[in-house]
Design a protein around this motif. Structure first.
Motif, PDB file in Angstrom:
ATOM      1  N   ARG A  36       0.835  -1.211   0.000  1.00 33.36           N
ATOM      2  CA  ARG A  36       0.000   0.000   0.000  1.00 33.36           C
ATOM      3  C   ARG A  36       0.867   1.256   0.000  1.00 33.36           C
ATOM      4  NH1 ARG A  36      -5.408   1.724   1.491  1.00 33.36           N
ATOM      5  NH2 ARG A  36      -5.534   3.694   0.394  1.00 33.36           N
ATOM      6  N   ALA A  37       1.947   1.225   0.767  1.00 29.39           N
ATOM      7  CA  ALA A  37       2.869   2.364   0.796  1.00 29.39           C
ATOM      8  C   ALA A  37       3.463   2.602  -0.589  1.00 29.39           C
ATOM      9  CB  ALA A  37       3.977   2.116   1.819  1.00 29.39           C
ATOM     10  N   GLU A  38       3.880   1.538  -1.243  1.00 30.68           N
ATOM     11  CA  GLU A  38       4.441   1.667  -2.587  1.00 30.68           C
ATOM     12  C   GLU A  38       3.394   2.203  -3.565  1.00 30.68           C
ATOM     13  OE1 GLU A  38       6.489  -0.955  -6.165  1.00 30.68           O
ATOM     14  OE2 GLU A  38       5.867  -1.984  -4.329  1.00 30.68           O
ATOM     15  N   PHE A  39       2.174   1.709  -3.468  1.00 27.30           N
ATOM     16  CA  PHE A  39       1.102   2.160  -4.360  1.00 27.30           C
ATOM     17  C   PHE A  39       0.869   3.667  -4.204  1.00 27.30           C
ATOM     18  CE2 PHE A  39      -3.504   2.711  -5.257  1.00 27.30           C
ATOM     19  CZ  PHE A  39      -3.482   2.351  -6.602  1.00 27.30           C
ATOM     20  N   ILE A  40       0.817   4.140  -2.978  1.00 27.34           N
ATOM     21  CA  ILE A  40       0.621   5.573  -2.737  1.00 27.34           C
ATOM     22  C   ILE A  40       1.785   6.364  -3.330  1.00 27.34           C
ATOM     23  CG2 ILE A  40       0.540   7.367  -0.946  1.00 27.34           C
ATOM     24  CD1 ILE A  40      -0.956   5.241   0.808  1.00 27.34           C
ATOM     25  N   ARG A  41       3.002   5.930  -3.062  1.00 29.32           N
ATOM     26  CA  ARG A  41       4.172   6.659  -3.562  1.00 29.32           C
ATOM     27  C   ARG A  41       4.230   6.681  -5.082  1.00 29.32           C
ATOM     28  NH1 ARG A  41       7.289   3.588   0.840  1.00 29.32           N
ATOM     29  NH2 ARG A  41       7.247   5.056   2.571  1.00 29.32           N
ATOM     30  N   PRO A  63       1.692   0.016 -10.747  1.00 29.28           N
ATOM     31  CA  PRO A  63       0.521   0.416  -9.961  1.00 29.28           C
ATOM     32  C   PRO A  63      -0.678  -0.500 -10.193  1.00 29.28           C
ATOM     33  CG  PRO A  63       1.442   2.318 -11.101  1.00 29.28           C
ATOM     34  CD  PRO A  63       2.156   1.106 -11.601  1.00 29.28           C
ATOM     35  N   GLU A  64      -0.887  -0.900 -11.450  1.00 34.27           N
ATOM     36  CA  GLU A  64      -2.007  -1.787 -11.763  1.00 34.27           C
ATOM     37  C   GLU A  64      -1.834  -3.153 -11.103  1.00 34.27           C
ATOM     38  OE1 GLU A  64      -0.246  -0.053 -14.024  1.00 34.27           O
ATOM     39  OE2 GLU A  64      -1.735   1.442 -14.638  1.00 34.27           O
ATOM     40  N   TYR A  65      -0.603  -3.653 -11.116  1.00 36.13           N
ATOM     41  CA  TYR A  65      -0.325  -4.922 -10.450  1.00 36.13           C
ATOM     42  C   TYR A  65      -0.626  -4.841  -8.956  1.00 36.13           C
ATOM     43  CZ  TYR A  65       2.204  -8.554  -8.050  1.00 36.13           C
ATOM     44  OH  TYR A  65       2.517  -9.580  -7.190  1.00 36.13           O
ATOM     45  N   LEU A  66      -0.124  -3.788  -8.308  1.00 39.39           N
ATOM     46  CA  LEU A  66      -0.356  -3.631  -6.867  1.00 39.39           C
ATOM     47  C   LEU A  66      -1.845  -3.544  -6.560  1.00 39.39           C
ATOM     48  CD1 LEU A  66       2.475  -1.056  -6.109  1.00 39.39           C
ATOM     49  CD2 LEU A  66       2.359  -3.419  -5.253  1.00 39.39           C
ATOM     50  N   LEU A  67      -2.582  -2.834  -7.403  1.00 41.22           N
ATOM     51  CA  LEU A  67      -4.014  -2.686  -7.187  1.00 41.22           C
ATOM     52  C   LEU A  67      -4.742  -4.008  -7.378  1.00 41.22           C
ATOM     53  CD1 LEU A  67      -6.234  -0.740  -6.459  1.00 41.22           C
ATOM     54  CD2 LEU A  67      -6.387  -0.101  -8.876  1.00 41.22           C
ATOM     55  N   ARG A  68      -4.412  -4.734  -8.446  1.00 37.14           N
ATOM     56  CA  ARG A  68      -5.066  -6.038  -8.678  1.00 37.14           C
ATOM     57  C   ARG A  68      -4.775  -7.013  -7.546  1.00 37.14           C
ATOM     58  NH1 ARG A  68      -3.192  -5.355 -13.802  1.00 37.14           N
ATOM     59  NH2 ARG A  68      -1.537  -6.873 -13.464  1.00 37.14           N
ATOM     60  N   ALA A  69      -3.542  -6.996  -7.061  1.00 34.94           N
ATOM     61  CA  ALA A  69      -3.140  -7.935  -6.019  1.00 34.94           C
ATOM     62  C   ALA A  69      -3.668  -7.577  -4.639  1.00 34.94           C
ATOM     63  CB  ALA A  69      -1.610  -8.025  -5.984  1.00 34.94           C
ATOM     64  N   GLY A  71      -6.080  -4.544  -3.951  1.00 33.25           N
ATOM     65  CA  GLY A  71      -7.219  -3.630  -3.862  1.00 33.25           C
ATOM     66  C   GLY A  71      -8.359  -4.151  -3.013  1.00 33.25           C
ATOM     67  N   HIS A  72      -8.638  -5.438  -3.123  1.00 32.72           N
ATOM     68  CA  HIS A  72      -9.735  -6.010  -2.323  1.00 32.72           C
ATOM     69  C   HIS A  72      -9.456  -5.903  -0.829  1.00 32.72           C
ATOM     70  CE1 HIS A  72      -6.835  -9.223  -2.963  1.00 32.72           C
ATOM     71  NE2 HIS A  72      -7.304  -9.805  -1.880  1.00 32.72           N
ATOM     72  N   ASN A  73      -8.196  -6.019  -0.434  1.00 36.48           N
ATOM     73  CA  ASN A  73      -7.845  -5.861   0.983  1.00 36.48           C
ATOM     74  C   ASN A  73      -7.926  -4.404   1.415  1.00 36.48           C
ATOM     75  OD1 ASN A  73      -7.312  -8.591   1.441  1.00 36.48           O
ATOM     76  ND2 ASN A  73      -5.254  -8.387   0.638  1.00 36.48           N
ATOM     77  N   TRP A  74      -7.501  -3.491   0.537  1.00 36.76           N
ATOM     78  CA  TRP A  74      -7.502  -2.079   0.883  1.00 36.76           C
ATOM     79  C   TRP A  74      -8.920  -1.535   1.012  1.00 36.76           C
ATOM     80  CZ3 TRP A  74      -3.547  -0.817  -3.493  1.00 36.76           C
ATOM     81  CH2 TRP A  74      -2.309  -1.358  -3.160  1.00 36.76           C
ATOM     82  N   LEU A  75      -9.831  -2.067   0.215  1.00 34.06           N
ATOM     83  CA  LEU A  75     -11.215  -1.596   0.268  1.00 34.06           C
ATOM     84  C   LEU A  75     -12.028  -2.295   1.348  1.00 34.06           C
ATOM     85  CD1 LEU A  75     -11.919  -1.359  -3.539  1.00 34.06           C
ATOM     86  CD2 LEU A  75     -11.690   0.545  -1.937  1.00 34.06           C
ATOM     87  N   GLY A  76     -11.547  -3.432   1.815  1.00 32.02           N
ATOM     88  CA  GLY A  76     -12.232  -4.151   2.881  1.00 32.02           C
ATOM     89  C   GLY A  76     -13.656  -4.512   2.509  1.00 32.02           C
ATOM     90  N   ARG A  77     -14.572  -4.229   3.387  1.00 32.64           N
ATOM     91  CA  ARG A  77     -15.968  -4.631   3.190  1.00 32.64           C
ATOM     92  C   ARG A  77     -16.638  -3.929   2.014  1.00 32.64           C
ATOM     93  NH1 ARG A  77     -19.740  -1.243   6.824  1.00 32.64           N
ATOM     94  NH2 ARG A  77     -18.442   0.547   7.262  1.00 32.64           N
ATOM     95  N   TRP A  78     -16.026  -2.870   1.493  1.00 31.51           N
ATOM     96  CA  TRP A  78     -16.616  -2.143   0.371  1.00 31.51           C
ATOM     97  C   TRP A  78     -16.336  -2.813  -0.967  1.00 31.51           C
ATOM     98  CZ3 TRP A  78     -20.127   1.000   1.920  1.00 31.51           C
ATOM     99  CH2 TRP A  78     -19.996   1.612   3.162  1.00 31.51           C
ATOM    100  N   TYR A  79     -15.370  -3.717  -0.977  1.00 34.76           N
ATOM    101  CA  TYR A  79     -14.979  -4.353  -2.236  1.00 34.76           C
ATOM    102  C   TYR A  79     -15.864  -5.552  -2.535  1.00 34.76           C
ATOM    103  CZ  TYR A  79     -12.276  -6.769  -5.755  1.00 34.76           C
ATOM    104  OH  TYR A  79     -11.881  -7.387  -6.912  1.00 34.76           O
TER     105      TYR A  79
END
Length: 100
Positions: A36-41, A63-69, A71-79
């Motif tokens: 997540r830190a890398e994605f933000i940077r 960035p797309e790789y980090l998000l695909r791998a 994103g579901h965790n970062w969004l939690g219950r919203w994903y």
């Protein structure tokens, strides 16, 4: 891991300033959230007009790789893929969502 509200408040208070986002990225890295830190940077660096227009940064889909791998965790219950949601990210954080 949930991002502490203080970081989110600082980001919302200065939406065009990358400093609170990068401070949050440092905190995430210190708390074992390296992806997540890398994605933000990476998104902050890519958003920088000087870097983008000079062509100094070539992320090669990182960035797309980090998000695909992750994103579901970062969004939690919203994903959820089942509801047809399209999430839009800007500088490491959700910037918009389209729901069908």
């Amino acid at each position: 891991m949930t991002i502490p509200q203080g970081f989110l408040d600082a980001i919302l208070a200065a939406p065009e300033d990358d400093t609170p986002r990068l401070i949050c990225a440092d905190w995430l890295e210190e708390h074992d959230q390296e992806a997540r830190a890398e994605f933000i940077r990476v998104q902050c660096a890519d958003h920088s007009s000087q870097l983008r227009y000079n062509g100094l940064i070539k992320w090669g889909g990182r960035p797309e790789y980090l998000l695909r791998a992750n994103g579901h965790n970062w969004l939690g219950r919203w994903y959820t893929k089942a509801t047809g949601r399209d999430w839009y990210w800007c500088r490491g954080f959700v910037d918009g969502v389209v729901c069908t």
